[in-house]
Design a protein around this motif. Structure first.
Motif, PDB file in Angstrom:
ATOM      1  N   TYR A   6      36.764  58.366  37.785  1.00 16.29           N
ATOM      2  CA  TYR A   6      37.554  57.488  38.650  1.00 16.29           C
ATOM      3  C   TYR A   6      37.399  57.911  40.120  1.00 16.29           C
ATOM      4  O   TYR A   6      37.159  57.072  40.990  1.00 16.29           O
ATOM      5  CB  TYR A   6      39.026  57.530  38.222  1.00 16.29           C
ATOM      6  CG  TYR A   6      39.932  56.715  39.102  1.00 16.29           C
ATOM      7  CD1 TYR A   6      40.032  55.335  38.921  1.00 16.29           C
ATOM      8  CD2 TYR A   6      40.690  57.312  40.102  1.00 16.29           C
ATOM      9  CE1 TYR A   6      40.862  54.576  39.728  1.00 16.29           C
ATOM     10  CE2 TYR A   6      41.526  56.557  40.907  1.00 16.29           C
ATOM     11  CZ  TYR A   6      41.605  55.196  40.719  1.00 16.29           C
ATOM     12  OH  TYR A   6      42.427  54.444  41.525  1.00 16.29           O
ATOM     13  N   ARG A   7      37.517  59.212  40.390  1.00 13.64           N
ATOM     14  CA  ARG A   7      37.363  59.710  41.773  1.00 13.64           C
ATOM     15  C   ARG A   7      35.962  59.429  42.307  1.00 13.64           C
ATOM     16  O   ARG A   7      35.803  59.082  43.468  1.00 13.64           O
ATOM     17  CB  ARG A   7      37.654  61.212  41.840  1.00 13.64           C
ATOM     18  CG  ARG A   7      39.124  61.558  41.830  1.00 13.64           C
ATOM     19  CD  ARG A   7      39.365  63.019  42.180  1.00 13.64           C
ATOM     20  NE  ARG A   7      38.680  63.939  41.288  1.00 13.64           N
ATOM     21  CZ  ARG A   7      39.178  64.424  40.166  1.00 13.64           C
ATOM     22  NH1 ARG A   7      40.391  64.068  39.775  1.00 13.64           N
ATOM     23  NH2 ARG A   7      38.490  65.257  39.419  1.00 13.64           N
ATOM     24  N   ARG A  37      33.930  56.934  41.550  1.00 16.39           N
ATOM     25  CA  ARG A  37      33.826  55.513  41.923  1.00 16.39           C
ATOM     26  C   ARG A  37      34.612  55.205  43.180  1.00 16.39           C
ATOM     27  O   ARG A  37      34.233  54.336  43.956  1.00 16.39           O
ATOM     28  CB  ARG A  37      34.313  54.626  40.780  1.00 16.39           C
ATOM     29  CG  ARG A  37      33.284  54.565  39.682  1.00 16.39           C
ATOM     30  CD  ARG A  37      33.171  53.274  38.929  1.00 16.39           C
ATOM     31  NE  ARG A  37      33.402  52.073  39.664  1.00 16.39           N
ATOM     32  CZ  ARG A  37      34.203  51.101  39.245  1.00 16.39           C
ATOM     33  NH1 ARG A  37      34.877  51.231  38.121  1.00 16.39           N
ATOM     34  NH2 ARG A  37      34.337  50.012  39.936  1.00 16.39           N
ATOM     35  N   ARG A  38      35.702  55.898  43.419  1.00 21.16           N
ATOM     36  CA  ARG A  38      36.497  55.653  44.630  1.00 21.16           C
ATOM     37  C   ARG A  38      35.793  56.213  45.870  1.00 21.16           C
ATOM     38  O   ARG A  38      35.882  55.654  46.936  1.00 21.16           O
ATOM     39  CB  ARG A  38      37.902  56.258  44.507  1.00 21.16           C
ATOM     40  CG  ARG A  38      38.768  55.660  43.413  1.00 21.16           C
ATOM     41  CD  ARG A  38      38.843  54.122  43.519  1.00 21.16           C
ATOM     42  NE  ARG A  38      39.258  53.505  42.270  1.00 21.16           N
ATOM     43  CZ  ARG A  38      38.449  52.898  41.406  1.00 21.16           C
ATOM     44  NH1 ARG A  38      37.176  52.827  41.600  1.00 21.16           N
ATOM     45  NH2 ARG A  38      38.928  52.328  40.323  1.00 21.16           N
ATOM     46  N   ARG A  39      35.099  57.324  45.718  1.00 30.77           N
ATOM     47  CA  ARG A  39      34.387  57.940  46.853  1.00 30.77           C
ATOM     48  C   ARG A  39      33.096  57.205  47.183  1.00 30.77           C
ATOM     49  O   ARG A  39      32.612  57.285  48.306  1.00 30.77           O
ATOM     50  CB  ARG A  39      34.069  59.409  46.545  1.00 30.77           C
ATOM     51  CG  ARG A  39      35.281  60.322  46.593  1.00 30.77           C
ATOM     52  CD  ARG A  39      34.884  61.782  46.513  1.00 30.77           C
ATOM     53  NE  ARG A  39      34.109  62.127  45.337  1.00 30.77           N
ATOM     54  CZ  ARG A  39      34.603  62.656  44.221  1.00 30.77           C
ATOM     55  NH1 ARG A  39      35.883  62.902  44.110  1.00 30.77           N
ATOM     56  NH2 ARG A  39      33.821  62.950  43.212  1.00 30.77           N
ATOM     57  N   PRO A  92      31.731  53.570  47.162  1.00 26.23           N
ATOM     58  CA  PRO A  92      31.990  52.138  46.958  1.00 26.23           C
ATOM     59  C   PRO A  92      30.751  51.345  46.515  1.00 26.23           C
ATOM     60  O   PRO A  92      30.891  50.207  46.092  1.00 26.23           O
ATOM     61  CB  PRO A  92      32.483  51.659  48.328  1.00 26.23           C
ATOM     62  CG  PRO A  92      32.056  52.693  49.288  1.00 26.23           C
ATOM     63  CD  PRO A  92      31.926  53.981  48.542  1.00 26.23           C
TER      64      PRO A  92
END
Length: 168
Positions: free
Chosen positions: A12-13, A15-17, A19
Motif C-alpha cells: 500500500y505504501r 503504491r502511494r509513494r 503514483p
C-alpha cells in the motif's frame, strides 16, 4: 503487526509513494500469490507469469554473462510490468500506467523488494521449521505407466467405440 499485515502495508505504501503504479503483486518464486494491491487484472495469473518471466530473465542474463538479474521489464502500449526479485523466495511485480517513468520507479521499488523479501524469507523459514518432510524410501519401486498399446482391446467398448483424440 503480523507478517501478512506488514506485507499488505508495504504494498500500500509503495503504491502511494509511486503514483505511476496501477498495482503491485507479491508472489513467490513458485508462482503463487502472497499478497496484492492491484486495481485491475488477476493477481494469481500475474504472480504465476511473474515467476516464469523472472526465470527467463535470469537465464538471459546468465547466458549473456551479465551476472545477477536486477529486474525484468515488459513494456507494452498500456504501460509496463516490472518484476523484481524479493529475497530468495519472493517476487515483487509492479504494473504501471502508460507513459510512466520507469527509471524513477526502480530505486523505490528495489528498496521495497528488499524489505518485502526479508518478510517473505522469514515467513518461509518459519514455515519450513515447523513442517516435517516425509522421508522417501530410495529402494521403493518406481510407479509404472501402462502404455495404451497394452490395454485390453475392449476397453473403449463401454463408450460405444469412441476413443480419445489421436487414438485410432
Amino acid at each position: 503487526m503480523d507478517a501478512d499485515a506488514a506485507i499488505r502495508a508495504e504494498l500500500y505504501r509503495l503504491r502511494r509513494r509511486l503514483p505511476d503504479l496501477s498495482g503491485a503483486v507479491l508472489g513467490g518464486v513458485d508462482g503463487l500469490m502472497v499478497a496484492c494491491d492491484l486495481t485491475a487484472g488477476d493477481p494469481h495469473h500475474l504472480a504465476a507469469l511473474s515467476a516464469a518471466t523472472l526465470g527467463l530473465g535470469h537465464r538471459f542474463a546468465q547466458s549473456a554473462g551479465h551476472g545477477a538479474l536486477h529486474e525484468s521489464v515488459v513494456r507494452s502500449a498500456g504501460g509496463c510490468v516490472i518484476t523484481y526479485p524479493a529475497g530468495a523466495y519472493g517476487l515483487l511485480t509492479l504494473v504501471t500506467y502508460p507513459d510512466s517513468n520507469v527509471e524513477r520507479i526502480h530505486p523505490e521499488a528495489r528498496a521495497a523488494a528488499q524489505r518485502l523479501g526479508t518478510m517473505v524469507d522469514s515467513m518461509r523459514h518459519a514455515t519450513t521449521m515447523t513442517t516435517t518432510i516425509p522421508t522417501v524410501d530410495p529402494t521403493a519401486p518406481l510407479a509404472v505407466r501402462t502404455p495404451m498399446a497394452t490395454l485390453p482391446a475392449d476397453l473403449w467398448a463401454e463408450t460405444g467405440g469412441l476413443r480419445p483424440p489421436g487414438l485410432h
